[in-house]
Motif scaffolding. Structure first.
Motif, short mmCIF file in Angstrom:
data_model
loop_
_atom_site.label_atom_id
_atom_site.label_comp_id
_atom_site.label_asym_id
_atom_site.label_seq_id
_atom_site.Cartn_x
_atom_site.Cartn_y
_atom_site.Cartn_z
N VAL A 150 -15.04 7.00 6.76
CA VAL A 150 -14.22 8.05 6.16
C VAL A 150 -14.32 9.31 7.02
O VAL A 150 -15.42 9.73 7.39
CB VAL A 150 -14.69 8.35 4.71
N SER A 151 -13.15 9.89 7.36
CA SER A 151 -13.17 11.18 8.06
C SER A 151 -12.52 12.21 7.14
O SER A 151 -12.08 11.88 6.05
CB SER A 151 -12.44 11.08 9.39
N LEU A 152 -12.47 13.46 7.60
CA LEU A 152 -11.98 14.54 6.72
C LEU A 152 -10.62 15.05 7.15
O LEU A 152 -10.25 15.00 8.33
CB LEU A 152 -12.97 15.72 6.72
N GLU A 187 -9.88 14.33 1.60
CA GLU A 187 -9.79 15.80 1.55
C GLU A 187 -11.19 16.40 1.71
O GLU A 187 -12.18 15.75 1.37
CB GLU A 187 -9.21 16.26 0.21
N ARG A 188 -11.24 17.65 2.18
CA ARG A 188 -12.53 18.35 2.29
C ARG A 188 -12.87 18.89 0.89
O ARG A 188 -12.81 20.10 0.65
CB ARG A 188 -12.43 19.49 3.30
N LEU A 193 -14.52 13.40 -2.41
CA LEU A 193 -15.51 12.64 -1.63
C LEU A 193 -16.40 11.82 -2.56
O LEU A 193 -16.72 10.66 -2.28
CB LEU A 193 -16.33 13.60 -0.76
N ASP A 194 -16.77 12.43 -3.66
CA ASP A 194 -17.61 11.73 -4.63
C ASP A 194 -16.93 10.44 -5.09
O ASP A 194 -17.55 9.38 -5.18
CB ASP A 194 -17.87 12.67 -5.82
N ALA A 195 -15.60 10.52 -5.30
CA ALA A 195 -14.87 9.33 -5.77
C ALA A 195 -14.66 8.32 -4.63
O ALA A 195 -14.64 7.12 -4.86
CB ALA A 195 -13.52 9.77 -6.35
N THR A 196 -14.50 8.83 -3.40
CA THR A 196 -14.18 7.94 -2.27
C THR A 196 -15.41 7.19 -1.75
O THR A 196 -15.30 6.06 -1.28
CB THR A 196 -13.59 8.79 -1.10
#
Ligand SMILES: Cc1ncc(COP(=O)(O)O)c(C=O)c1O
Length: 415
Positions: A150-152, A187-188, A193-196
């Motif tokens: 995963v990137s941002l 997304e940043r 991020l928590d969900a991904t």
């Protein structure tokens, strides 16, 4: 046997040479460099606030780099291959390990290649974490557990096929679809991020602590701390791409030192070997332990010439006096840019740290870059309306002030 006639394809006239047209080059031809100044074939001088896109941290014509090149050449060894041990590469790896969080270093030839390597090392390590049986796929190369990267949003990690999928620039991606699978952009945002970041699917997250191409965006340190906590808990590798913002550019040797977060891997390139092509992946003990002979390789990586030069460059960039100089000049630059914005009214926003600054303008950034070049100052863009300033780290206060005065002139004349 006669050779069949082959139609000669038309070459776009604007390329003006046999080079493939992958770059829109500025018209002048650079023939020489000295300190922080480049000279073209008409004898015009350009003060350099671009550093060959964050490469020439020590400027041009540096005697130490010349000596390190000559010292390597004197051994007769430019290249030996990674089938044998050589001293410069081993000494460089020891230096990098002694001065960072890392347990081991892998050498390659560019930034994109460093990130490709980090993705592979992350997957290799993640594979050791999945329970036996969970990794069984329908075919030998079918889908696997814990493989996603995963990137941002706003990220730039390079242009080769793997890392292109982690680079958030639609115009760089669209013509080359389908992109590599198992790589996505989030997304940043802590909640997203928590969900991904599903522990069973995700092997690594890659982050530039300061996004360079994406507009010189300093990624929020609170977000990085949350990301560190999440990735540690879920056994996901945290990769910092310090290719543009590392090695002294922010006034600390490593960009991660400014964030309060220690990643699991760091990728390096750009200034590493003083302009010779070189990349590196620094890895922690756990990841180093998962990588076996044969897992990855590259013919030229860490050869004696580039490694000897890189060791010299690293010693120079790690010098506390140089780092203090970057912090001091960087603070001056930030204040001066703020004042330019106030005086001209032409600056929408300002972001940066150390000697890495982004200036948002109303006018298209490319127009200002062109006027600056005509005035003898080299600057970069980072998006359509952002100027990017990356002077050599050795720049003096006088040269910095001179370039900033030129910049004020060329920003100020905008309609
Ligand atoms: C942050 C970052 N990562 C990766 C790359 C790719 O490096 P290279 O052009 O050496 O492949 C770049 C290049 O601009 C970069 O800025």
């Amino acid at each position: 046997m006669s050779t069949p006639a082959v139609a000669t394809p038309a070459v776009t006239p604007s390329t003006e040479s046999a080079l493939l047209g992958t770059y829109k080059r500025a018209p002048m031809r650079i023939v020489r460099g000295e300190g922080v100044t480049l000279f073209d074939d008409a004898g015009r001088a350009y003060l350099d606030f671009a550093s060959g896109i964050a490469v020439n941290a020590l400027g041009y014509g540096d005697a130490g780099i010349a000596h390190a090149v000559q010292q390597a050449l004197d051994t007769g060894l430019v290249h030996v291959s990674n089938l044998f041990r050589t001293e410069p590469g081993e000494r460089l790896a020891e230096w990098l390990v002694a001065h960072s969080f890392a347990a081991r270093a892998f050498f390659c030839n560019s930034g994109a290649e460093a990130n490709e390597g980090a993705f592979k090392f992350a997957r290799r390590w993640a594979r050791t974490l999945v329970p036996p049986g969970a990794d069984e796929a329908p075919g030998p190369f079918g889908p696997c557990a814990k493989h996603e990267i995963v990137s941002l949003r706003g990220a730039f990690h390079g242009r080769t096929m793997g890392v292109l999928a982690a680079t958030d620039r639609p115009q760089y991606r669209a013509p080359f679809r389908p992109l590599a699978g198992g790589i996505s952009i989030a997304e940043r945002d802590v909640k997203e991020l928590d969900a991904t970041l599903d522990a069973e699917r995700v092997a690594a997250v890659i982050v530039e602590p300061v996004q360079g191409e994406g507009g010189v965006r300093v990624v929020d340190h609170g977000l990085l701390r949350e990301l560190r906590a999440m990735t540690a808990e879920r056994q996901i590798a945290l990769i910092f791409d310090e290719i543009q913002c590392g090695l002294g550019r922010l006034g600390t040797l490593w960009a991660y030192e400014t964030t309060g977060v220690v990643p699991d891997m760091v990728t390096l390139a750009k200034p590493l070997a003083g302009g010779l092509p070189m990349g590196a992946v620094l890895v922690n003990e756990a990841i180093a332990g998962a990588v076996q002979p044969g897992d990855h390789g590259t013919t030229f990586g860490g050869g004696p010439l580039v490694a000897n030069v890189a060791l010299h460059v690293c010693e120079r960039l790690g010098d506390p006096a140089l780092l203090a100089h970057v912090r001091e000049q960087g603070a001056f630059m930030g204040e001066a840019l703020k004042a330019i914005g106030e005086r001209t009214g032409k600056v929408r926003a300002l972001r940066g740290a150390g000697l890495m600054w982004g200036v948002d303008t109303h006018e298209p950034a490319a127009q200002i870059v062109g006027r600056a070049r005509d005035a003898g100052l080299l600057i970069l863009t980072a998006g359509d309306h952002t100027l990017r300033l990356l002077p050599p780290l050795v720049i003096t206060r006088d040269d910095l002030a001179r370039g900033l005065a030129q910049l004020e002139d060329v920003i100020g004349v905008a309609q």
